[in-house]
Design an enzyme around this catalytic site. Structure first.
Site, PDB file in Angstrom:
ATOM      1  N   GLU A 250      31.415  77.407 -36.191  1.00 39.63           N
ATOM      2  CA  GLU A 250      32.412  76.346 -36.177  1.00 39.63           C
ATOM      3  C   GLU A 250      32.223  75.436 -37.387  1.00 39.63           C
ATOM      4  O   GLU A 250      32.736  74.325 -37.414  1.00 39.63           O
ATOM      5  CB  GLU A 250      32.342  75.550 -34.865  1.00 39.63           C
ATOM      6  CG  GLU A 250      31.016  74.874 -34.630  1.00 39.63           C
ATOM      7  CD  GLU A 250      31.120  73.698 -33.665  1.00 39.63           C
ATOM      8  OE1 GLU A 250      30.623  73.852 -32.559  1.00 39.63           O
ATOM      9  OE2 GLU A 250      31.690  72.650 -34.029  1.00 39.63           O
TER      10      GLU A 250
ATOM     11  N   CYS B 285      30.541  75.933 -30.075  1.00 40.71           N
ATOM     12  CA  CYS B 285      29.223  76.543 -29.941  1.00 40.71           C
ATOM     13  C   CYS B 285      29.272  77.893 -29.245  1.00 40.71           C
ATOM     14  O   CYS B 285      28.257  78.578 -29.152  1.00 40.71           O
ATOM     15  CB  CYS B 285      28.300  75.604 -29.176  1.00 40.71           C
ATOM     16  SG  CYS B 285      28.305  73.936 -29.842  1.00 40.71           S
TER      17      CYS B 285
ATOM     18  N   HIS C   7      22.685  76.601 -23.502  1.00 45.61           N
ATOM     19  CA  HIS C   7      23.157  75.931 -24.714  1.00 45.61           C
ATOM     20  C   HIS C   7      22.615  74.507 -24.685  1.00 45.61           C
ATOM     21  O   HIS C   7      22.696  73.830 -23.660  1.00 45.61           O
ATOM     22  CB  HIS C   7      24.676  75.912 -24.781  1.00 45.61           C
ATOM     23  CG  HIS C   7      25.182  75.034 -25.883  1.00 45.61           C
ATOM     24  ND1 HIS C   7      24.852  75.254 -27.204  1.00 45.61           N
ATOM     25  CD2 HIS C   7      25.943  73.913 -25.860  1.00 45.61           C
ATOM     26  CE1 HIS C   7      25.401  74.311 -27.944  1.00 45.61           C
ATOM     27  NE2 HIS C   7      26.077  73.488 -27.166  1.00 45.61           N
TER      28      HIS C   7
END
Lengths: 464, 464
Positions: free
Chosen positions: A89, A121, A254
């Site tokens: 990104e 992400c 994450h």
């Protein structure tokens, strides 16, 4: 006619490489610099240090560095690759793929499918899923392997989000008979239209995102719930019984910052408790006062949160925290974030321990895209696994070879990045004008210049 | 435990929908307006008309329009979808996927894997390949279908490239037992690092690309050669004999403009001739004078080009040209471009004709990424095929329902798009302020406003 090739089995990760910048700033120093209450970034967010890049690193240089290194360290024949996909990104171009720049590393082999994948992400996980599906679907015809690359530079405008930056890149080799098998059929997703974090094009160019912090935290936790529930439904459908958190050796999340992972893990324990799959849990009476709470309320209620952290703590310390070293000391890396936990896990992996060992992985990208899936280690003494452990240990140890900078120096680097983004062209990044090698590890690619047509060129710091 | 599901076969396209804007400008009018020699855009490039969007259409509105319409027209249950991927190069955000906005169309089903794929005009083909591989790899566990969406608005700064614009969006449903089967194992790619066309981020925001026209033409033709050669190698490996252009009912090409497709088809005929697979070709003695030419020289030599067009013409008229109606009358659509030829082919498809019929497809995206693959129609009387033919015919007929505008009006629309891209926020697109419905087909989504945080909102023109 070619001899028929058997369908591939045990598809998963056969090699992994991790790159992160040589430069970092301490979160305690950032607290002072930002003039906020001591402990807000450290105890509050759970972060220790934050890695950063000078203005001569961009997503393409990161991807070149990590992919070249993967090929080099594992001695991978460029001809053996049939698919390569980059999840990022940190875009410098709206049309041209980072993947096209990586083709310079593969010589005559231009028959490599795949381009870039984009959703905050989550792009790295989609790149990995694509690589797994490509091998599954094409192995019988191609007998070639796939690579998934995740690379990002996470930076924020000055203010209270800036401490949640970081940078890194991971490349994984995917193929059959892998020591880290991605379990088939167990992937669950939660996808929704959310404006919790995004990077709109329009007005003045900027590397910084728009962030709605509280919406992002809530979206993340809701996604954990939905994915975990659905993951279990899929597991039950196939093997007739579900899995609770105790079924996993480690659980990787994450990680925009440590504290949200703690909360997320609490959600899994709470879900186990509510499903009645909690005979192995102690202290579940802490959940009693919240029996009538709506899901909605549990996402933000402080008392509930305290109770969930309390109940989950002994398991968190065992299954999650040990794998967060790289995340706490480099910071948010966007797409590579959850895979940095896999690297840390591998660095500490004990091949003597009984197998199978099983990992649960939760990936989240704002906007939003999320997924949960699992990895099984079926042969602890596999030589590919041993090599990955060696590379992973090296990555963890390299943390000590970094250069610590003051928050003032970091702020200046960020100002230089802003200047470069909005500069007229041609332009040479300020950090490529002198002292290039001092803030880059050996083998790192860097941006040498942006020409009058905004074409970017790169060079590599020698390995030795 | 679930009953075992058999591996899926005959995976391919089961439904297709095409959207293009209601507005167009005639290329003869553009020639006058631009003050250039008559025939340069028409006879020279081979283009007739060019579609365009007002400032209240963006890639998200296009993707919403075509995906909603696909679900609606084919009565697809949103719960039956397990994968959705969007290929585009018309980005409005560097982080948030267009795919996330499409989730609003799927109700409670949030378990839909896939995000956006990016590499110029190639993103749509990668989205299709991803969808095919996802179904191949996951059908036995999921028994769900996939959707690939391609959407782009092609616009250029004022000057000689502006006439090569266009806009459109295509959505395809992918699953097993499809009437349009994507042949397994026959995909060939040519990927390389090229700066022939790109959209750098930096400086003032712009929707326009940077273009190196002559490099782009050469890169495209080289990619045709490499892909065709490799496609044949893969076919020979599997079925022991190659295929020449005569083996295909139709050959579909990415089409930035008509003339390059003519040249590209000439390359295939030239390759057939050189391989000696040309017994069915007439006039091949036209190639004699160029026997000693290097490949390099053939890409740009006028005499060679004239000869290649001459030899290939009778086959071009039969296999390629009939499918270019939408491309010639809408213009370059980037990712949907080659699939617009599939729509035209379907509109003209004769179910009485003998099957199997076979299509060869060449997809190209600058930067560069390219691929060649084939589709087989094995059952001409399939009801899904009949429905696709009906939808495709509707798309071709709808060309006549468009509004013709003057080049002056087109230039004003482009100026409004530029203003919107660089506007302070909040802002309402000028064309959403009044007269919204006049320049949009029924069922079209449009951008209502960009708020102070640059969040974009959309509404839909009623279907009736």
């Amino acid at each position: 006619m070619a001899t028929p090739v058997l369908p591939p089995t045990a598809i998963g990760i056969k090699a992994i490489q991790f790159y992160y910048p040589k430069n970092f700033v301490a979160q305690v120093d950032l607290e002072k610099f930002d003039g906020i209450a001591p402990g807000k970034y450290t105890a509050g967010l759970g972060q220790i240090e934050m890695g950063f890049c000078y203005d001569n690193e961009d997503v393409t240089s990161l991807a070149l560095t990590v992919t070249h290194s993967l090929l080099e360290v594992y001695k991978i024949d460029p001809k053996s690759i049939g698919y390569l996909c980059v999840g990022t990104e940190t875009l410098t171009d709206k049309s041209k793929s980072v993947k096209t720049s990586l083709m310079d590393l593969f010589g005559d082999n231009t028959d490599i499918e795949g381009v870039d994948v984009k959703n905050a992400c989550f792009g790295g996980t989609q790149a990995l899923f694509n690589a797994v599906d490509w091998v599954t679907a094409n192995w019988q015809f191609q007998e070639r392997l796939a690579i998934a690359v995740m690379a990002d530079i996470a930076i924020y405008e000055p203010g209270n989000a800036r401490c949640t930056g970081g940078a890194g890149a991971i490349a994984v080799l995917v193929g059959p008979d892998a020591p880290l098998v991605i379990e088939r059929g167990f992937r669950s997703c939660h996808m929704a239209n959310s404006w919790d974090f995004y990077k709109p094009i329009g007005g003045e160019a900027s590397e910084y995102p728009k962030v709605n912090g509280s919406l992002s935290v809530k979206s993340y936790l809701e996604a954990v719930d939905k994915c975990y529930n659905l993951y279990n439904q899929k597991v039950i459908k196939q093997i007739n019984e579900g899995r609770d958190t105790n079924a996993f050796t480690a659980i990787l999340f994450h990680c925009p910052f440590y504290k949200i992972v703690q909360k997320a893990f609490g959600r899994l324990i709470y879900a186990d408790h509510r499903r009645g799959g909690d005979s192995w849990l102690t202290n579940t009476d802490e959940f009693e006062p919240f029996r009538e709470y709506s899901d909605e309320k549990t996402y933000t209620d402080r008392d509930f949160n305290t109770a969930a952290l309390q109940v989950s703590k002994p398991y968190f310390v065992q299954k999650v925290e040990p794998n967060m070293t790289l995340n706490q000391r480099i910071g948010n890396m966007y797409t590579p974030s959850v895979y940095a936990q896999l690297v840390t896990f591998l660095a500490k992996f004990d091949p003597i321990a009984a197998t199978p060992q099983r990992l649960l992985i939760f990936s989240y990208g704002s906007g939003l895209a999320s997924a949960m899936f699992s990895i099984e280690i079926s042969d602890a003494e596999n030589s590919e696994l041993a090599k990955m452990k060696e590379v992973a240990s090296g990555a963890v140890h390299r943390l000590e070879d970094r250069i610590q900078h003051s928050p003032e120096a970091y702020a200046e680097v960020m100002a230089n990045r802003e200047k470069l983004t909005n500069s007229d062209v041609p332009v040479i990044p300020s950090s490529s004008q002198n002292g290039i090698s001092s803030h880059l590890f050996p083998g790192t690619y860097y941006l040498t210049n942006i020409d009058v047509n905004r074409v970017r060129s790169y060079a590599r710091i020698p390995l030795h």
